[in-house]
Design a protein around this motif. Structure first.
Motif, PDB file in Angstrom:
ATOM      1  N   PRO A  30      14.858  22.462  31.253  1.00 22.53           N
ATOM      2  CA  PRO A  30      13.985  21.335  31.604  1.00 22.53           C
ATOM      3  C   PRO A  30      14.387  20.762  32.964  1.00 22.53           C
ATOM      4  CG  PRO A  30      15.372  20.792  29.706  1.00 22.53           C
ATOM      5  CD  PRO A  30      15.694  22.193  30.100  1.00 22.53           C
ATOM      6  N   ALA A  31      13.444  20.211  33.655  1.00 23.68           N
ATOM      7  CA  ALA A  31      13.656  19.750  35.027  1.00 23.68           C
ATOM      8  C   ALA A  31      14.843  18.795  35.146  1.00 23.68           C
ATOM      9  CB  ALA A  31      12.384  19.091  35.553  1.00 23.68           C
ATOM     10  N   GLU A  32      14.997  17.878  34.192  1.00 28.26           N
ATOM     11  CA  GLU A  32      16.065  16.881  34.313  1.00 28.26           C
ATOM     12  C   GLU A  32      17.461  17.475  34.165  1.00 28.26           C
ATOM     13  OE1 GLU A  32      14.760  16.691  29.951  1.00 28.26           O
ATOM     14  OE2 GLU A  32      13.886  17.117  31.899  1.00 28.26           O
ATOM     15  N   ARG A  33      17.557  18.717  33.692  1.00 30.87           N
ATOM     16  CA  ARG A  33      18.866  19.377  33.544  1.00 30.87           C
ATOM     17  C   ARG A  33      19.149  20.380  34.664  1.00 30.87           C
ATOM     18  NH1 ARG A  33      21.262  18.507  28.644  1.00 30.87           N
ATOM     19  NH2 ARG A  33      19.935  17.580  27.051  1.00 30.87           N
ATOM     20  N   ALA A  34      18.157  20.677  35.489  1.00 32.61           N
ATOM     21  CA  ALA A  34      18.316  21.690  36.537  1.00 32.61           C
ATOM     22  C   ALA A  34      19.035  21.111  37.749  1.00 32.61           C
ATOM     23  CB  ALA A  34      16.961  22.235  36.947  1.00 32.61           C
ATOM     24  N   LEU A  35      20.037  21.812  38.207  1.00 39.12           N
ATOM     25  CA  LEU A  35      20.781  21.431  39.399  1.00 39.12           C
ATOM     26  C   LEU A  35      20.603  22.534  40.430  1.00 39.12           C
ATOM     27  CD1 LEU A  35      22.709  19.265  40.509  1.00 39.12           C
ATOM     28  CD2 LEU A  35      24.591  20.706  39.717  1.00 39.12           C
TER      29      LEU A  35
END
Length: 197
Positions: A30-35
């Motif tokens: 999910p976007a909020e976990r992607a670094l």
């Protein structure tokens, strides 16, 4: 002939391997976990998203942050009607305690007629792409898959000539950020508490 085919198959496998993790991350993270990261001559740049408790802006419930070798910059998303695309709007750190009452402070007055401010905004165009390089029309959202690639190709222009416009740090000076494509580095296991508001 068999040796030539073996070399070709090996070379093809070597070329394709780096792209596999990107597609996998985009599909499963999910976007909020992607670094994301970008290696530069100055050092490593990091780009990621932070969840808002409600909505960071009308366009997305995520903030975007960019960490350079000097400091971290925070942004919300703006989406134009029609063919306009996505733009980042600089804000103060939404995780600070002073953002709790009303959210972070916007650093650019969008109603201003100042041409210099319009130049800054033009330099903050945001591009999210799928693994096949298809451009997104809307910014990432919490819980939805992360983009395979991210580009903010002109942000270096804004940070070189006007870093002080993108932060409330009084010591902000030229911050070198080259053009480049941010690629996924890791899918985070844990997340900090949501930012304000």
């Amino acid at each position: 002939m068999l040796k030539a085919l073996t070399r070709l198959a090996t070379a093809t496998a070597i070329v394709l391997v780096p792209f596999f993790p990107v597609a996998l991350l985009a599909d499963e993270c999910p976007a909020e976990r992607a670094l994301y990261s970008l290696d530069t001559e100055e050092g490593r740049l990091e780009l990621g998203f932070a969840r808002a408790q409600n909505y960071a802006s009308i366009a997305s419930n995520l903030y975007l942050y960019l960490t350079t070798t000097q400091r971290t910059y925070w942004f919300t998303f703006s989406v134009s009607n029609g063919y306009g695309g996505m733009t980042l709007l600089p804000v103060t750190d939404p995780t600070r305690a002073d953002a709790k009452p009303d959210g972070p402070q916007e650093l650019i007055d969008l109603s201003s007629n100042d041409e210099a401010m319009h130049d800054v905004l033009r330099a903050l165009r945001f591009y999210a792409l799928d693994e096949d390089f298809t451009f997104w029309f809307e910014p990432p959202m919490s819980g939805e898959p992360a983009p395979a690639y991210i580009m903010v190709p002109e942000i270096g222009l804004a940070l070189w000539y006007g870093a002080g416009d993108l932060t409330d740090d009084p010591d902000a000076d030229r911050d070198p950020v080259p053009r480049g494509v941010f690629q996924p580095e890791v899918c985070l296991d844990t997340l900090p508490p949501p930012a304000w508001p």
